[in-house]
Design a protein around this motif. Structure first.
Motif, PDB file in Angstrom:
ATOM      1  N   THR A 103       6.684  20.319 -15.968  1.00  0.00           N
ATOM      2  CA  THR A 103       5.970  21.334 -15.673  1.00  0.00           C
ATOM      3  C   THR A 103       4.620  21.648 -16.536  1.00  0.00           C
ATOM      4  O   THR A 103       4.027  22.660 -16.487  1.00  0.00           O
ATOM      5  CB  THR A 103       6.776  22.605 -15.896  1.00  0.00           C
ATOM      6  OG1 THR A 103       7.103  22.827 -17.197  1.00  0.00           O
ATOM      7  CG2 THR A 103       8.065  22.617 -14.873  1.00  0.00           C
ATOM      8  N   ASN A 104       4.131  20.457 -17.204  1.00  0.00           N
ATOM      9  CA  ASN A 104       2.800  20.836 -18.080  1.00  0.00           C
ATOM     10  C   ASN A 104       1.925  19.742 -17.672  1.00  0.00           C
ATOM     11  O   ASN A 104       2.244  19.210 -16.664  1.00  0.00           O
ATOM     12  CB  ASN A 104       3.292  20.905 -19.759  1.00  0.00           C
ATOM     13  CG  ASN A 104       4.010  19.404 -20.042  1.00  0.00           C
ATOM     14  OD1 ASN A 104       4.136  18.559 -19.346  1.00  0.00           O
ATOM     15  ND2 ASN A 104       4.493  19.649 -21.463  1.00  0.00           N
ATOM     16  N   LYS A 105       1.393  19.214 -18.547  1.00  0.00           N
ATOM     17  CA  LYS A 105       0.409  18.331 -18.209  1.00  0.00           C
ATOM     18  C   LYS A 105       0.742  16.730 -18.081  1.00  0.00           C
ATOM     19  O   LYS A 105      -0.190  15.837 -17.929  1.00  0.00           O
ATOM     20  CB  LYS A 105      -1.023  18.567 -19.295  1.00  0.00           C
ATOM     21  CG  LYS A 105      -1.676  19.758 -19.310  1.00  0.00           C
ATOM     22  CD  LYS A 105      -2.675  19.908 -20.432  1.00  0.00           C
ATOM     23  CE  LYS A 105      -3.675  21.264 -20.147  1.00  0.00           C
ATOM     24  NZ  LYS A 105      -4.709  21.387 -21.164  1.00  0.00           N
ATOM     25  N   SER A 106       1.854  16.779 -18.316  1.00  0.00           N
ATOM     26  CA  SER A 106       2.403  15.199 -18.402  1.00  0.00           C
ATOM     27  C   SER A 106       2.248  14.701 -16.720  1.00  0.00           C
ATOM     28  O   SER A 106       1.759  13.283 -16.769  1.00  0.00           O
ATOM     29  CB  SER A 106       3.890  15.398 -18.490  1.00  0.00           C
ATOM     30  OG  SER A 106       4.407  15.821 -19.842  1.00  0.00           O
ATOM     31  N   THR A 107       2.363  15.460 -15.818  1.00  0.00           N
ATOM     32  CA  THR A 107       2.141  14.882 -14.655  1.00  0.00           C
ATOM     33  C   THR A 107       0.728  14.264 -14.448  1.00  0.00           C
ATOM     34  O   THR A 107       0.470  13.163 -13.917  1.00  0.00           O
ATOM     35  CB  THR A 107       2.521  16.142 -13.331  1.00  0.00           C
ATOM     36  OG1 THR A 107       3.936  16.355 -13.557  1.00  0.00           O
ATOM     37  CG2 THR A 107       2.287  15.384 -12.139  1.00  0.00           C
ATOM     38  N   LYS A 108      -0.215  15.148 -14.720  1.00  0.00           N
ATOM     39  CA  LYS A 108      -1.648  14.698 -14.696  1.00  0.00           C
ATOM     40  C   LYS A 108      -1.866  13.505 -15.690  1.00  0.00           C
ATOM     41  O   LYS A 108      -2.868  12.684 -15.228  1.00  0.00           O
ATOM     42  CB  LYS A 108      -2.450  15.914 -15.293  1.00  0.00           C
ATOM     43  CG  LYS A 108      -2.522  17.108 -14.311  1.00  0.00           C
ATOM     44  CD  LYS A 108      -3.749  18.019 -14.561  1.00  0.00           C
ATOM     45  CE  LYS A 108      -3.697  19.009 -13.395  1.00  0.00           C
ATOM     46  NZ  LYS A 108      -4.641  20.323 -14.022  1.00  0.00           N
TER      47      LYS A 108
END
Length: 368
Positions: A103-108
């Motif tokens: 739910t944080n910038k990990s996906t980007k």
């Protein structure tokens, strides 16, 4: 915990009596009552260690698949992924990244690698570390598997040297040493001797070792449990034949204060250490694993670890509940075995059903 047994001049029997009084010894009419006692703290998860239908390619495409589960580790993820994807090696390898509902910038950060042909990205709703690793295993198309935690670092040249030795020795597992670090500084080093070895020389962690992929044809990390890596000592290590260890440091383990296990200390989830042990014991026959001295020694070691993880939980009566269940299992399945010498006090306590002696033996193991 050290203070409990640190006084000089007190005999073992006195310790046993004091410990038994401290934890209490409820009267359970049946083993089912003991299970009910533990379930009041936390119900046993329903996950299984056994997978019946995982496909293993007879002609794998890669030499190595590296599995990295990811959940909300934006501060460390880029460094981790770079350390894996930038490995210089003559071997073919693929990086399998499982985004477990971050739910944080990990996906980007993960999406930056989406055009890399040697990277497979899997996105799923948050289902936990066990499921994420097992989903990665479902995609394996390689001769060997390597797990990397998403806040850790794979050392330069690790793939080359690990797979070199795996192929040279037709090894089932190859593991090097690892550095434990915090805030950029090494706080400890775990070294290995170079050469053919035994499973007793291996760490119980999934990460940092290459493992022959066919051992995961039916083996999965049980969903819903903490301490899911217990499958290594009680299942995987009971099946492998050839182990090779390296004296090079091939992995860097980060002491992360936000890590899963560090954040679960003395919460009801710690009971999973017991629950996962019970689940594994119930499924050993599916893997063709019979009782043995090696397995029993690993079980006794695990029992000591379970106590270390849960000794402060309340109500204290859960310790007797665990003891009652384990004593029954040991006397039924391991009556002909004694375990390695360091665990024979625990073996005797379980077989004689002496709760106080069991507590002292667990403390002895936990404090080593």
């Amino acid at each position: 915990m050290q203070r409990i047994i640190s006084s000089e001049g007190i005999t073992h029997s006195v310790y046993a009596t004091v410990m038994e009084l401290y934890y209490g010894k409820p009267v359970y009419k049946t083993v089912e009552n003991a299970y009910e006692e533990i379930s009041q703290i936390r119900f046993k998860p329903s996950g299984t260690c056994y997978t019946a239908d995982r496909q293993c390619s007879k002609q794998p495409r890669y030499d190595l698949d590296i599995i990295i589960p990811v959940y909300n580790v934006e501060s460390y993820l880029q460094t981790c992924l770079n350390s894996v994807i930038d490995q210089q090696t003559k071997y073919s390898y693929r990086t399998i990244i499982i985004d477990d509902g971050s739910t944080n910038k990990s996906t980007k950060i993960i999406e930056k690698f989406s055009r890399n042909a040697s990277v497979l990205i899997i996105k799923q709703k948050n289902r936990g570390l066990s499921v994420a690793r097992s989903v990665g295993l479902d995609c394996v198309d390689a001769r060997y598997v390597l797990f990397v935690d998403s806040d850790d670092i794979l050392a330069d040249g690790a793939v080359e040297i690990l797979i070199d030795k795996a192929f040279e020795n037709d090894a089932d597992i190859v593991e090097g040493g690892f550095d434990t670090f915090k805030d950029g500084k090494i706080v400890s080093q775990t070294k290995r001797m170079a050469g053919l070895s035994t499973v007793s020389s291996l760490s119980g962690f999934p990460w940092g070792k290459v493992i022959r992929a066919t051992y995961f044809k039916n083996l999965s990390f049980p969903a819903g449990y903490l301490f899911e890596d217990t499958i290594f000592s009680l299942i995987l290590y009971q099946m492998v034949q050839t182990v090779y260890t390296l004296n090079e440091q091939t992995y860097k383990y980060r002491l992360n204060p936000k890590g899963l296990n560090l954040n679960s200390k003395q919460t009801p989830n710690r009971v999973d250490s017991f629950w996962v042990t019970i689940q594994i014991l119930s499924e050993l026959d599916k893997f063709g694993i019979e009782p043995s001295e090696s397995l029993y020694t690993s079980l006794l070691q695990q029992v000591g670890m379970n106590f270390k993880r849960t000794f402060q939980l309340k109500p204290r009566a859960i310790q007797y509940a665990c003891f009652r269940i384990l004593a029954g299992i040991v006397n039924k399945k391991f009556g002909d075995y004694s375990g390695a010498l360091p665990y024979q006090h625990l073996d005797t306590a379980l077989k004689n059903k002496k709760f106080g002696d069991y507590l002292v033996a667990c403390l002895e193991i936990a404090l080593r």
